[in-house]
Write a protein that holds these residues in place. Structure first.
Motif, PDB file in Angstrom:
ATOM      1  N   UNK B 141      -9.782  -1.955 -69.369  1.00  9.01           N
ATOM      2  CA  UNK B 141      -9.509  -3.395 -69.405  1.00  9.01           C
ATOM      3  C   UNK B 141     -10.423  -4.143 -70.365  1.00  9.01           C
ATOM      4  N   UNK B 142     -11.689  -3.698 -70.438  1.00  7.54           N
ATOM      5  CA  UNK B 142     -12.633  -4.465 -71.257  1.00  7.54           C
ATOM      6  C   UNK B 142     -12.303  -4.385 -72.749  1.00  7.54           C
ATOM      7  N   UNK B 143     -11.444  -3.425 -73.144  1.00 11.46           N
ATOM      8  CA  UNK B 143     -11.028  -3.352 -74.552  1.00 11.46           C
ATOM      9  C   UNK B 143     -10.085  -4.499 -74.917  1.00 11.46           C
ATOM     10  N   UNK B 144      -9.402  -5.041 -73.927  1.00  7.05           N
ATOM     11  CA  UNK B 144      -8.394  -6.086 -74.172  1.00  7.05           C
ATOM     12  C   UNK B 144      -8.765  -7.416 -73.537  1.00  7.05           C
ATOM     13  N   UNK B 145      -9.867  -7.442 -72.814  1.00 10.42           N
ATOM     14  CA  UNK B 145     -10.246  -8.635 -72.063  1.00 10.42           C
ATOM     15  C   UNK B 145     -11.173  -9.519 -72.886  1.00 10.42           C
ATOM     16  N   UNK B 146     -10.952 -10.809 -72.767  1.00  9.12           N
ATOM     17  CA  UNK B 146     -11.888 -11.778 -73.328  1.00  9.12           C
ATOM     18  C   UNK B 146     -12.794 -12.231 -72.198  1.00  9.12           C
ATOM     19  N   UNK B 147     -14.021 -11.731 -72.201  1.00 12.98           N
ATOM     20  CA  UNK B 147     -14.890 -12.024 -71.053  1.00 12.98           C
ATOM     21  C   UNK B 147     -15.334 -13.486 -71.019  1.00 12.98           C
ATOM     22  N   UNK B 148     -15.058 -14.212 -72.096  1.00 12.50           N
ATOM     23  CA  UNK B 148     -15.331 -15.660 -72.097  1.00 12.50           C
ATOM     24  C   UNK B 148     -14.270 -16.432 -71.312  1.00 12.50           C
ATOM     25  N   UNK B 149     -13.137 -15.776 -71.024  1.00 16.70           N
ATOM     26  CA  UNK B 149     -12.021 -16.418 -70.315  1.00 16.70           C
ATOM     27  C   UNK B 149     -12.456 -16.755 -68.888  1.00 16.70           C
ATOM     28  N   UNK B 150     -12.599 -18.047 -68.585  1.00 19.44           N
ATOM     29  CA  UNK B 150     -13.110 -18.440 -67.263  1.00 19.44           C
ATOM     30  C   UNK B 150     -12.065 -18.257 -66.161  1.00 19.44           C
ATOM     31  N   UNK B 151     -10.800 -18.066 -66.550  1.00 20.25           N
ATOM     32  CA  UNK B 151      -9.741 -17.886 -65.557  1.00 20.25           C
ATOM     33  C   UNK B 151      -9.744 -16.463 -65.000  1.00 20.25           C
ATOM     34  N   UNK B 152      -9.845 -15.469 -65.896  1.00 18.41           N
ATOM     35  CA  UNK B 152      -9.656 -14.083 -65.450  1.00 18.41           C
ATOM     36  C   UNK B 152     -10.625 -13.095 -66.094  1.00 18.41           C
ATOM     37  N   UNK B 153     -11.514 -13.579 -66.975  1.00 15.64           N
ATOM     38  CA  UNK B 153     -12.391 -12.667 -67.710  1.00 15.64           C
ATOM     39  C   UNK B 153     -13.326 -11.848 -66.842  1.00 15.64           C
ATOM     40  N   UNK B 154     -13.640 -12.367 -65.650  1.00 15.63           N
ATOM     41  CA  UNK B 154     -14.589 -11.711 -64.750  1.00 15.63           C
ATOM     42  C   UNK B 154     -13.934 -10.708 -63.795  1.00 15.63           C
ATOM     43  N   UNK B 155     -12.602 -10.577 -63.863  1.00 10.71           N
ATOM     44  CA  UNK B 155     -11.885  -9.763 -62.877  1.00 10.71           C
ATOM     45  C   UNK B 155     -11.882  -8.271 -63.192  1.00 10.71           C
ATOM     46  N   UNK B 156     -11.949  -7.935 -64.471  1.00 16.38           N
ATOM     47  CA  UNK B 156     -11.519  -6.603 -64.892  1.00 16.38           C
ATOM     48  C   UNK B 156     -12.644  -5.591 -64.985  1.00 16.38           C
ATOM     49  N   UNK B 157     -12.327  -4.351 -64.608  1.00 19.40           N
ATOM     50  CA  UNK B 157     -13.262  -3.244 -64.759  1.00 19.40           C
ATOM     51  C   UNK B 157     -12.562  -2.044 -65.369  1.00 19.40           C
ATOM     52  N   UNK B 158     -13.353  -1.068 -65.785  1.00 18.50           N
ATOM     53  CA  UNK B 158     -12.815   0.151 -66.400  1.00 18.50           C
ATOM     54  C   UNK B 158     -12.985   1.335 -65.439  1.00 18.50           C
ATOM     55  N   UNK B 159     -12.081   2.299 -65.571  1.00 15.74           N
ATOM     56  CA  UNK B 159     -12.203   3.502 -64.743  1.00 15.74           C
ATOM     57  C   UNK B 159     -10.949   4.346 -64.825  1.00 15.74           C
ATOM     58  N   UNK B 160     -11.044   5.549 -64.285  1.00 12.39           N
ATOM     59  CA  UNK B 160      -9.914   6.477 -64.347  1.00 12.39           C
ATOM     60  C   UNK B 160      -9.928   7.376 -63.116  1.00 12.39           C
ATOM     61  N   UNK B 161      -8.773   7.960 -62.844  1.00  8.74           N
ATOM     62  CA  UNK B 161      -8.678   8.950 -61.766  1.00  8.74           C
ATOM     63  C   UNK B 161      -7.613   9.973 -62.130  1.00  8.74           C
ATOM     64  N   UNK B 162      -7.756  11.155 -61.573  1.00 11.56           N
ATOM     65  CA  UNK B 162      -6.779  12.221 -61.812  1.00 11.56           C
ATOM     66  C   UNK B 162      -6.386  12.833 -60.469  1.00 11.56           C
ATOM     67  N   UNK B 163      -5.103  13.159 -60.360  1.00 17.44           N
ATOM     68  CA  UNK B 163      -4.569  13.748 -59.124  1.00 17.44           C
ATOM     69  C   UNK B 163      -3.852  15.049 -59.450  1.00 17.44           C
ATOM     70  N   UNK B 164      -4.079  16.053 -58.632  1.00 17.13           N
ATOM     71  CA  UNK B 164      -3.338  17.315 -58.738  1.00 17.13           C
ATOM     72  C   UNK B 164      -2.276  17.320 -57.651  1.00 17.13           C
ATOM     73  N   UNK B 165      -1.028  17.491 -58.073  1.00 20.42           N
ATOM     74  CA  UNK B 165       0.095  17.383 -57.147  1.00 20.42           C
ATOM     75  C   UNK B 165       0.930  18.667 -57.238  1.00 20.42           C
ATOM     76  N   UNK B 166       1.235  19.237 -56.090  1.00 18.97           N
ATOM     77  CA  UNK B 166       2.019  20.477 -56.120  1.00 18.97           C
ATOM     78  C   UNK B 166       3.257  20.342 -55.239  1.00 18.97           C
ATOM     79  N   UNK B 167       4.272  21.088 -55.617  1.00 18.86           N
ATOM     80  CA  UNK B 167       5.532  21.037 -54.870  1.00 18.86           C
ATOM     81  C   UNK B 167       5.352  21.672 -53.491  1.00 18.86           C
ATOM     82  N   UNK B 168       4.645  22.776 -53.455  1.00 19.45           N
ATOM     83  CA  UNK B 168       4.392  23.466 -52.188  1.00 19.45           C
ATOM     84  C   UNK B 168       2.949  23.207 -51.760  1.00 19.45           C
TER      85      UNK B 168
END
Lengths: 315, 315
Positions: B141-168
């Protein structure tokens, strides 16, 4: 699974090679020789991936009395040149056609996305979670392209297409999707840097065009052979090949590998340039009426990043 | 379909509310009261959606001896904050784990994408085209966020997750995906302008936060009730609710509508801010060991654009 109808939207403005001659000194003849491109379309101010997707959708629905908008129960959009990654083109299409509470998603597998989108539809049909899908592919390359770029600035065009896909046959003229293969090739060659679109840095660039060229030729020929072989067909039984519309030299190379004459390939690269994941769908919409009963079509794609696929259609 | 393992990657840098006090005069107390956010993570220079996706993937595979990388036969990535829309995060993950010739695609349905990605996996499993999938959600988010934006600039954080999903089922501790609903709501309210990310224009902005708030509360409560009812379950039989991690006030509102006590909700919004489509997956990874045999979890999401969904899990 059947393709019931296909329609395209092309922006009105035509950009000829002379534009790039004036900008960069690239001659019309040089561009033609290297790419086969004579002209390409450019979206107007106010047009973008979302608006073009909506235009293509309105056209395809207007051509399909048996497939009313209200029957659409799945929307899959595709683009690598997004106008908005949150209010995505699929969501814009949903808003335009007024259906609610159905799965809606936009995807990117670069120039291969058309086939990934159709495979996702195939999955929803297999689950029983949908039976009438709208696939919309839309590219606004000129939003991310630096036309001053003498390496690749002259390649890109804008355009969109929409496809109506149903689980059951709706009309005798529907195209049966007999088989479909998609795959990523992210680990191959210079897939990580040969052609990239970083929205906040460099836009779309192609620093290693040769690596793209070699792999596009290899993969599109190979996956076309693969899909024919596993359906017990020879190239003689293939009536039309619709390759990704990247470069006429790539198309010719693929035809040569497959031993197919040039008239069997469907091409719009001369008029439209590389319209990304929309290119093959626009070509299908342009060819649709020429495909005779009993004829077979292979759509084969290759995308930056890399990715590839093939779809076998039968009328 | 079973979730075998989940892991998260969080960038090291912590941005506290005091950063926004210095920038914009927003007090720590004001931010806490309106959002519940105390701090959030920010990707380092050189980190992006692709690198974070690869980090999360390496972690989840390291925790899953029964699910070797070579067995992965489908990769679905998701982000609305792409580093590269051509060499997408799914392709970067494919390159990192070295599997070839498998379907690979990246998607966006904004903050809802986790469930769209898992539903796409469900479709590939139903077709028989895959049986071991890797889903990776990653937001920068911080790549596209304007942190000077007083409306929403303080909301965003960065992170990732991965899930392993199997049929059985691979292990007794796997989480059964008992049911899954996704939908677009692109036609509702101000879906087209309330929260948008236009890469070449304004980045991420939220001019109509109230419209987002109202619909997020309504839709997450409604779809949670819907998935419980169609599985003949009451809220008393629901042990954990993992909502999209957008805002603590939204979570509390959803809990109140459902009549659930606050301790049943899983929340990381105070530590991570809004990490987009990664938020609920990070929360699931953090909660994973606390979910006891026989317990049920609903993951419910709402995304800009709009979109929503719910997934019912059972250990």
């Amino acid at each position: 699974m059947y393709i019931h109808q296909v329609a395209a939207y092309l922006p009105a403005q035509v950009i000829t090679n002379e534009h790039f001659t004036r900008l960069n000194g690239l001659s019309h003849e040089w561009i033609i020789e290297r790419t086969g491109i004579r002209e390409r379309r450019k979206a107007a101010v106010g047009e973008n991936t979302n608006t073009m997707a909506v235009e293509a959708t309105e056209r395809v629905l207007a051509d399909a009395p048996l497939f009313p908008a209200a029957a659409v129960d799945l929307i899959v959009g595709a683009t690598y040149t997004p106008h908005d990654t949150i209010y995505t083109l699929a969501h814009a299409v949903q808003r335009a056609i007024g259906v609610t509470d159905i799965p809606v998603v936009s995807i990117s597998s670069a120039c291969s996305s058309l086939l990934n989108a159709i495979e996702i539809v195939e999955g929803y049909f297999a689950m029983g979670k949908a039976s009438r899908a709208l696939v919309v592919v839309s590219e606004h390359n000129t939003a991310y392209n630096n036309e001053q770029d003498t390496v690749a600035g002259h390649l890109w065009g804008d355009g969109a297409a929409a496809l109506l896909i149903s689980k059951e046959r709706l009309s005798p003229s529907d195209l049966l999707v007999r088989d479909l293969i998609t795959a990523g090739a992210g680990g191959i060659g210079k897939a990580d840097e040969a052609v990239t679109l970083t929205p906040v840095a460099k836009g779309i660039i192609m620093p290693y065009g040769k690596d793209v060229f070699i792999h596009a030729c290899q993969y599109m020929a190979r996956v076309t052979q693969q899909i024919l072989e596993r359906n017990h067909l020879t190239t003689d039984e293939l009536n039309w090949l619709i390759p990704h519309q990247a470069n006429l030299r790539i198309t010719r190379n693929v035809l040569q590998t497959l031993g197919l004459p040039e008239e069997r390939a469907v091409s719009n690269i001369d008029r439209l340039g590389n319209t990304g994941c929309a290119g093959a769908a626009i070509a299908l919409s342009e060819q649709l009426e020429q495909i005779q009963a009993g004829e077979r079509v292979v759509v084969t794609v290759f995308g930056g990043g890399y990715s590839y696929g093939a779809m076998l259609l039968e009328r």
